[in-house]
Write an enzyme that holds these catalytic residues in place. Structure first.
Site, short mmCIF file in Angstrom:
data_model
loop_
_atom_site.label_atom_id
_atom_site.label_comp_id
_atom_site.label_asym_id
_atom_site.label_seq_id
_atom_site.Cartn_x
_atom_site.Cartn_y
_atom_site.Cartn_z
N HIS A 8 11.25 10.34 25.84
CA HIS A 8 11.57 10.67 27.22
C HIS A 8 10.84 11.92 27.73
O HIS A 8 11.06 12.33 28.88
CB HIS A 8 13.08 10.87 27.38
CG HIS A 8 13.87 9.67 26.95
ND1 HIS A 8 14.34 9.52 25.66
CD2 HIS A 8 14.25 8.56 27.62
CE1 HIS A 8 14.99 8.38 25.56
NE2 HIS A 8 14.94 7.77 26.72
N GLY A 24 20.31 21.09 35.97
CA GLY A 24 20.52 19.66 35.98
C GLY A 24 19.52 18.94 36.86
O GLY A 24 19.00 17.88 36.50
N ARG A 28 15.21 21.44 41.10
CA ARG A 28 15.46 22.86 40.91
C ARG A 28 14.50 23.42 39.86
O ARG A 28 14.05 24.57 39.96
CB ARG A 28 16.91 23.13 40.52
CG ARG A 28 17.29 24.62 40.61
CD ARG A 28 18.75 24.85 40.29
NE ARG A 28 19.58 24.03 41.15
CZ ARG A 28 20.66 23.37 40.74
NH1 ARG A 28 21.01 23.40 39.47
NH2 ARG A 28 21.37 22.67 41.59
N ARG A 91 21.24 26.45 29.71
CA ARG A 91 21.59 25.62 30.86
C ARG A 91 21.86 26.54 32.05
O ARG A 91 22.63 27.51 31.94
CB ARG A 91 22.83 24.77 30.56
CG ARG A 91 23.47 24.22 31.83
CD ARG A 91 24.39 23.06 31.57
NE ARG A 91 25.36 22.88 32.65
CZ ARG A 91 25.05 22.47 33.89
NH1 ARG A 91 23.81 22.20 34.21
NH2 ARG A 91 26.00 22.33 34.80
N GLY A 93 23.09 25.85 35.78
CA GLY A 93 23.52 24.79 36.67
C GLY A 93 24.56 25.25 37.66
O GLY A 93 24.78 26.44 37.86
N MET A 184 29.33 19.38 33.74
CA MET A 184 29.22 18.09 33.06
C MET A 184 28.27 18.05 31.86
O MET A 184 28.02 16.97 31.32
CB MET A 184 28.79 17.01 34.07
CG MET A 184 29.74 16.85 35.24
SD MET A 184 29.35 15.45 36.34
CE MET A 184 29.91 14.08 35.34
N GLU A 185 27.73 19.19 31.43
CA GLU A 185 26.69 19.13 30.40
C GLU A 185 26.85 20.08 29.22
O GLU A 185 26.30 19.84 28.14
CB GLU A 185 25.32 19.42 31.04
CG GLU A 185 24.80 18.34 31.96
CD GLU A 185 25.34 18.42 33.36
OE1 GLU A 185 25.47 17.37 34.02
OE2 GLU A 185 25.66 19.55 33.82
N ASP A 208 31.30 25.18 44.32
CA ASP A 208 32.41 24.68 45.12
C ASP A 208 33.73 25.01 44.44
O ASP A 208 33.77 25.34 43.25
CB ASP A 208 32.30 23.17 45.34
CG ASP A 208 32.38 22.39 44.04
OD1 ASP A 208 33.47 21.87 43.73
OD2 ASP A 208 31.37 22.31 43.32
#
Length: 236
Positions: A8, A24, A28, A91, A93, A184-185, A208
């Site tokens: 990938h 993510g 970005r 990460r 995000g 989520m990661e 948010d």
């Protein structure tokens, strides 16, 4: 070592730096490369999951999207660690704030990641695994954020398999356990790094507040996360 290129990631050996920042959103990653990195070159376009390598402050660094969710993060993190000799992934995000004292725009550094997912099942452990970040890398991020007087908190996050949950009280129950934010990661990243003997950390900007409805707009999510980006770049 996996065969290069990996399934990938089309990069050849040596095109990816030892440190990778992973938002993510691949757009970005493109924004960071164009606005922060010197001499950035694209190393991956497969599935439009853009990846770039350049320099920041004279140090070599890569930035690449991870996609949404733990399965996607698990694929890219595994190939980076095992195929491209990446040593650490940070990460960077967005997350939804759950704690009462977390506001839109705040930074949250995950010292650990709770999860409602089954990513750990693959390791066939005789119990419940606790995915944690690299302490050294997380401490450096926290120190860098504090040095810039950014609003930052360190604690547990929730890595959720569901963005739209059928359980109406799910997030409130996690908030009662003093989980700071939901994303989520991170849990998949932490487990993949630990299994590979590598480093990982996760820092999110609160985009948010699920309990109040306050939020950033889509453009701000892509381009107005400078505190987080600059903090991560300062520790490479």
């Amino acid at each position: 070592m996996m065969k290069i290129p990996t399934p990938h990631i089309e990069a050849t050996r040596g095109e990816i730096a030892e440190t990778v920042l992973m938002p993510g959103d691949p757009l970005r990653a493109k924004f960071i490369a164009e606005h922060y990195l010197k001499d950035a070159r694209c190393f991956n376009r497969t599935r439009n999951m853009f990846g770039f390598t350049g320099t920041y402050g004279g140090k070599r660094v890569s930035v690449m999207g991870s996609g949404m969710g733990m399965p996607s993060m698990g694929i890219y993190a595994y190939e980076l660690y095992h195929g491209h000799d990446v040593q650490r992934i940070i990460r960077i995000g967005t997350a939804g704030g759950l704690a009462e004292d977390v506001a839109v725009g705040d930074l949250v550094i995950a010292q650990a990641a709770c999860t409602n997912g089954n990513f750990a099942d693959q390791f066939d452990l005789p119990g419940i695994y606790a995915p944690i970040a690299s302490f050294d890398l997380s401490r450096r991020l926290a120190d860098a954020a504090a040095a810039h007087d950014f609003r930052v908190k360190v604690g547990n996050v929730l890595s959720s398999d569901t963005f739209y949950s059928a359980r109406e009280d799910e997030l409130k129950r996690w908030a009662e356990m003093h989980v700071l934010a939901v994303e989520m990661e991170a849990a998949a990243l932490f487990m993949t790094a630990t299994a590979a003997g590598k480093e990982a950390a996760a820092m999110c900007t609160i985009s948010d507040l699920p309990f109040t409805g306050a939020s950033m707009d889509a453009r701000d999510r892509e381009q107005s996360l400078t505190d987080m980006i600059e903090t991560a770049l300062s520790v490479i």
